[in-house]
Design a protein around this motif. Structure first.
Motif, short mmCIF file in Angstrom:
data_model
loop_
_atom_site.label_atom_id
_atom_site.label_comp_id
_atom_site.label_asym_id
_atom_site.label_seq_id
_atom_site.Cartn_x
_atom_site.Cartn_y
_atom_site.Cartn_z
N ASN A 50 -32.47 -33.86 21.40
CA ASN A 50 -33.92 -33.39 21.34
C ASN A 50 -34.56 -32.78 21.96
OD1 ASN A 50 -34.03 -36.44 20.41
ND2 ASN A 50 -35.08 -37.41 21.94
N ALA A 60 -33.91 -29.94 19.57
CA ALA A 60 -34.89 -29.81 18.32
C ALA A 60 -36.88 -29.39 18.64
CB ALA A 60 -34.88 -31.17 17.87
N LEU A 80 -35.76 -25.20 18.50
CA LEU A 80 -35.75 -24.54 17.02
C LEU A 80 -37.40 -25.08 16.88
CD1 LEU A 80 -32.76 -27.04 15.68
CD2 LEU A 80 -33.22 -24.44 16.38
N GLU A 81 -38.21 -25.44 17.37
CA GLU A 81 -39.76 -26.14 17.47
C GLU A 81 -39.81 -26.56 16.79
OE1 GLU A 81 -40.78 -21.42 17.59
OE2 GLU A 81 -40.52 -21.89 19.89
N LEU A 82 -39.11 -27.44 16.17
CA LEU A 82 -39.45 -28.51 15.66
C LEU A 82 -40.85 -29.52 15.76
CD1 LEU A 82 -36.11 -29.71 13.93
CD2 LEU A 82 -37.72 -28.34 12.52
N PRO A 83 -41.72 -30.42 15.61
CA PRO A 83 -43.33 -30.42 15.91
C PRO A 83 -42.81 -31.97 16.54
CG PRO A 83 -42.92 -30.64 12.99
CD PRO A 83 -41.36 -30.24 13.66
N SER A 84 -43.60 -32.74 17.16
CA SER A 84 -43.61 -33.64 17.10
C SER A 84 -44.03 -34.73 16.53
CB SER A 84 -43.86 -33.75 18.82
OG SER A 84 -45.24 -33.40 19.54
N GLU A 85 -44.95 -34.18 15.65
CA GLU A 85 -45.52 -35.43 14.83
C GLU A 85 -45.73 -34.84 13.57
OE1 GLU A 85 -49.35 -37.50 16.29
OE2 GLU A 85 -48.22 -36.83 17.89
N GLN A 93 -40.49 -27.76 8.99
CA GLN A 93 -41.88 -27.60 10.28
C GLN A 93 -43.12 -27.51 9.66
OE1 GLN A 93 -41.07 -23.69 12.04
NE2 GLN A 93 -40.28 -24.23 13.77
N GLY A 109 -39.80 -32.62 10.23
CA GLY A 109 -39.13 -32.23 11.36
C GLY A 109 -39.67 -32.58 12.26
N SER A 110 -40.59 -34.07 12.31
CA SER A 110 -40.86 -34.35 13.98
C SER A 110 -39.81 -35.93 13.66
CB SER A 110 -41.93 -35.25 13.47
OG SER A 110 -42.28 -36.00 12.31
N HIS A 152 -32.06 -34.21 15.13
CA HIS A 152 -30.10 -33.40 15.43
C HIS A 152 -29.41 -33.38 14.71
CE1 HIS A 152 -30.77 -37.30 18.50
NE2 HIS A 152 -32.10 -36.53 18.81
#
Lengths: 393, 379
Positions: free
Chosen positions: A381, A384, A388-393, B265, B275-276, B282
């Motif tokens: 987590n 990520a 990787l700066e993947l979005p949270s939602e 993203q 991406g969320s 993972h």
């Protein structure tokens, strides 16, 4: 002779005079590690002698400043000391959470007075520290912790329960995450508090693990007492310190991934034999061992690369975020392969023939590596989100 | 500091990135693919690469090179992997020049390495004869004649023939198939009588050929090194070449991964950025970890070439095996995470999986090199 060469010369002659013979033998198990404390566990009296001698020179923690009990050595000198110790097979004189976790956090966040009070006893091995982080309902979700510290003017009163407190039954002091405020978000209101474990308000109960060992405890606080001056950082701002300390804990745990005992390939040959081309006969197992060994080498090289990046001034790169996850998963793979190669002999639990179940117990213990200090899933987590700066939602 | 770049190397990397992103990108490759040109790469771009010294980047200064070592060449190849830039850096440089350096006598080396450095000589290796890499399994025959040798046999996967001047053909002068002794390296002109070339279009849209040698006559002076003694130099060259292929695979995989992360993203489904979703997060984080390991191995292996390390065979197989494994996983996940658009030719991500598989195959894939790694490790 350059200054560094002169230093090496001094180190070499000092070590040859001061390192006891028995402290030049390889460490066989956890019981050979020395952690100090008021009532230290000792398997050999030389452990304490060796620790005391090294502590006098500040070399139990050579890179810490001298005023806090360290050696005040720069990174080149630390390397020289380590190389010279390695040369004669000298053991590390002192292994403790004070050195690997609390110290780095205090150097960053504590006041001068706090550092002067608590760091020198860590360097001397006089006080052994444990870590009060996890609670029954705050594991991966650590910030949900509920252990309460009530402000009583010059002191705090602490009530609640911690779990998975490593060696709480053998430690003198605890660095503990407590809640001093319930009004904000869960990350606010957490404080970082130090207090003595030897007091009536603290009860400790060891937990027996699937491996049969009890390295962890349940720790209960019933009106335990902590002096106000032992609050590190501001009240309610302990989460930043907690996270900083976790990076040091994870670095320590991930180093398990680089442990390499007897070659698995050799062991497998002794069980299955080789074919005429020199290949170990069971091709399925051979593939798994080769892939493990390759990954372990690549992981080791990655740790070296990150070390070089830091030394060359590039800072701690993103690669370091994978250490905890990758190192512990590797250690689990190695232990599974030990079991596969060892067969019957690896499943023994007791008796001399089975070395008291060493292989099986290590295998079972390794299952905790990817849980303690942040699960593998939490580590992924973090990669990520942060790397990787993947979005949270 | 073997595992980090020094200042000079960082400058080289940045210069390469700047040059390639203008002159040799994926859209250039697409244009080349869609034209019917037999040219393996843009000759003007190669000319500029030569002017910047790239042809001789790993060749010592005494032979007209820049003397940056293989770490220098690896930096360039990583960037050509990122941009999928076509060039003869593998065929003529990492393979051709290395083989000449390992096998050639002083006169051959003095002449040919200088010519390669200046871009005026482009050799290409003819080694493989069957479906998979098996470098001692050579049936191409070289029979002694009064003034030289007569060569007959078939080769596949010969790179960049349509821009090259000379083959270096590995043929058997003695011994049985599978013997490492008895192999000899011959310089053979692409235009020699008895040579026929058939271009074999491959999935990565680069230039490969099958060649047939029918009683091709060569002189004694066309032997590179000793008659029957090519194996050691060939084997060392293959180690170097595999590390260089791994360097390109590293750049390619990192680029494919970064494009995929960017897509995660930006793409929305079910009202959220995909991406969320933890199921994707993972998998992406695991690939990130594997790519970090890959970078460490490539750096270590390139440095080992420059240091003449005795561990080179082990490190070469370790590095190629790991890069094959991770490039395969990364490019597969790149398609899957892009979903439908990743399956279209208009979108660029498909070019990466195609190039990856060919690089994986050349001079031994995951299966070949993990097996060799285990053997070299004693099991």
């Amino acid at each position: 002779m350059s200054e560094l060469e002169a230093f090496r010369h001094d180190v070499r002659s000092w070590l040859s005079e001061n390192c006891p013979k028995s402290m030049r033998e390889a460490v066989k198990g956890f019981e050979d590690l020395y952690s100090g404390g008021r009532n230290p566990e000792i398997s050999n009296p030389d452990q304490k002698i060796w620790c005391d001698r090294m502590a006098k020179r500040g070399w139990t923690v050579p890179h810490w400043p001298e005023e806090y009990g360290g050696g005040g050595l720069n990174s080149e000198e630390v390397n020289v000391l380590q190389e010279e110790m390695h040369l004669i097979g000298a053991r590390r004189p002192l292994d403790s959470f004070g050195i690997s976790m609390l110290g780095p956090a205090m150097l960053e966040f504590a006041t001068e007075e706090q550092k002067l009070e608590h760091l020198p006893p860590i360097c001397r091995g006089d006080i052994r520290w444990c870590q009060g982080y996890s609670e029954p309902n705050a594991g991966s979700d650590l910030a949900s912790l509920q252990t309460k510290a009530e402000d009583k003017g010059d002191h705090f009163l602490i009530n609640g329960q911690k779990i998975w407190t490593s060696y709480a039954d053998k430690c003198d002091w605890i660095f503990c995450l407590v809640r001093t405020d319930n009004s904000g978000t869960k990350h606010e209101g957490i404080s970082f508090l130090l207090f003595d474990m030897h007091q009536p308000g603290v009860t400790v109960r060891p937990i027996k693990l699937i491996s049969g060992a009890s390295p962890f405890c349940e720790t209960y606080f019933d009106n335990a007492y902590a002096e106000k001056r032992n609050l590190v950082g501001e009240a309610g701002k302990g989460w930043t310190i907690a996270k900083y300390l976790l990076t040091h804990e994870r670095a320590m745990i991930s180093s398990f991934g680089t442990v390499q005992g007897k070659s698995l390939g050799e062991g497998a040959i002794s069980v299955y034999g080789k074919d005429h081309s020199g290949r170990m006969s069971n091709g399925i197992l051979r593939h798994a061992i080769a892939q493990y060994q390759l990954d372990a080498m690549a992981f080791s090289t990655t740790m070296s690369r990150v070390g070089e990046e830091v030394t060359s001034g590039q800072g701690l790169g993103a690669a370091s975020s994978i250490f905890k996850y990758y190192g512990t998963e590797l250690n689990k793979r190695r232990n599974e392969l030990n079991l596969a190669v060892g067969g019957e002999s690896a499943l023994g639990w007791e008796g001399e023939a089975y070395k008291e179940g060493e292989v099986a117990r290590d295998w079972l213990r390794s299952k905790g590596n990817s849980i303690e200090g942040g699960t593998s899933e939490v580590q992924l987590n973090i990669v990520a989100k942060r790397v990787l700066e993947l979005p949270s939602e | 500091m073997a595992l980090v770049l020094n200042e000079e190397q960082v400058m080289l990397r940045d210069a390469a990135l700047g040059f390639l992103s203008e002159n040799a990108t994926l859209s250039h490759l697409r244009k080349m693919r869609d034209s019917d040109s037999a040219s393996p790469y843009d000759m003007n771009v190669w000319k500029k690469m030569v002017e910047m010294g790239w042809a001789g980047i790993a060749i010592d200064e005494g032979h007209g090179g820049l003397g940056y070592g293989f770490k220098g060449l690896g930096i360039l190849l990583e960037q050509t992997g990122r941009h999928l830039s076509a060039s003869p850096l593998h065929s003529a440089i990492s393979v051709g020049a290395t083989l000449i350096d390992k096998l050639g006598n002083d006169i051959q080396k003095a002449k040919m390495l200088r010519e390669i450095s200046s871009g005026s000589f482009l050799p290409t290796l003819g080694l493989q004869e069957s479906e998979v890499h098996n470098p001692t399994s050579i049936s191409t025959k070289a029979e002694k004649t009064s003034t030289g040798f007569r060569l007959s046999g078939n080769k596949v996967m010969v790179m960049d023939v349509h821009a090259c001047d000379n083959f270096i053909i590995i043929a058997r002068t003695s011994g049985a198939s599978e013997d490492s002794a008895g192999l000899t390296a011959f310089l053979v002109s692409v235009k020699a009588a008895g040579v026929s070339v058939a271009r074999t279009p491959m999935v990565d849209s680069r230039n490969y050929s099958r060649i047939k040698l029918s009683n091709v006559e060569v002189e004694d002076s066309d032997v590179l090194g000793e008659v029957g003694g090519a194996w050691d130099g060939l084997s060392e060259t293959l180690d170097v070449a595999n590390i260089c292929l791994a360097a390109e695979l590293l750049g390619l995989s990192e680029e494919a991964f970064q494009r995929t992360v960017k897509y995660l993203q930006e793409r929305k489904q079910f009202g959220s950025f995909i991406g969320s979703f933890q199921g994707l997060q993972h998998r992406a984080a695991e690939i990130f970890a594997e790519l970090e390991l890959c970078r460490s191995l490539v750096m270590q292996a390139l440095q080992a070439i420059d240091d003449n390390s005795h561990e080179l065979p082990l490190l070469a197989s370790a590095t190629k095996a790991k890069l094959c494994e991770v490039a395969q996983r990364t490019t597969n996940e790149a398609i899957q995470m892009h979903g439908g658009i990743g399956m279209t030719d208009d979108y660029e991500i498909g070019f990466f999986i195609k190039r990856a598989r060919v690089l994986q195959h050349i001079f031994g894939d995951y299966n070949y090199h993990l097996d060799r790694y285990a053997l070299l490790s004693g099991f």
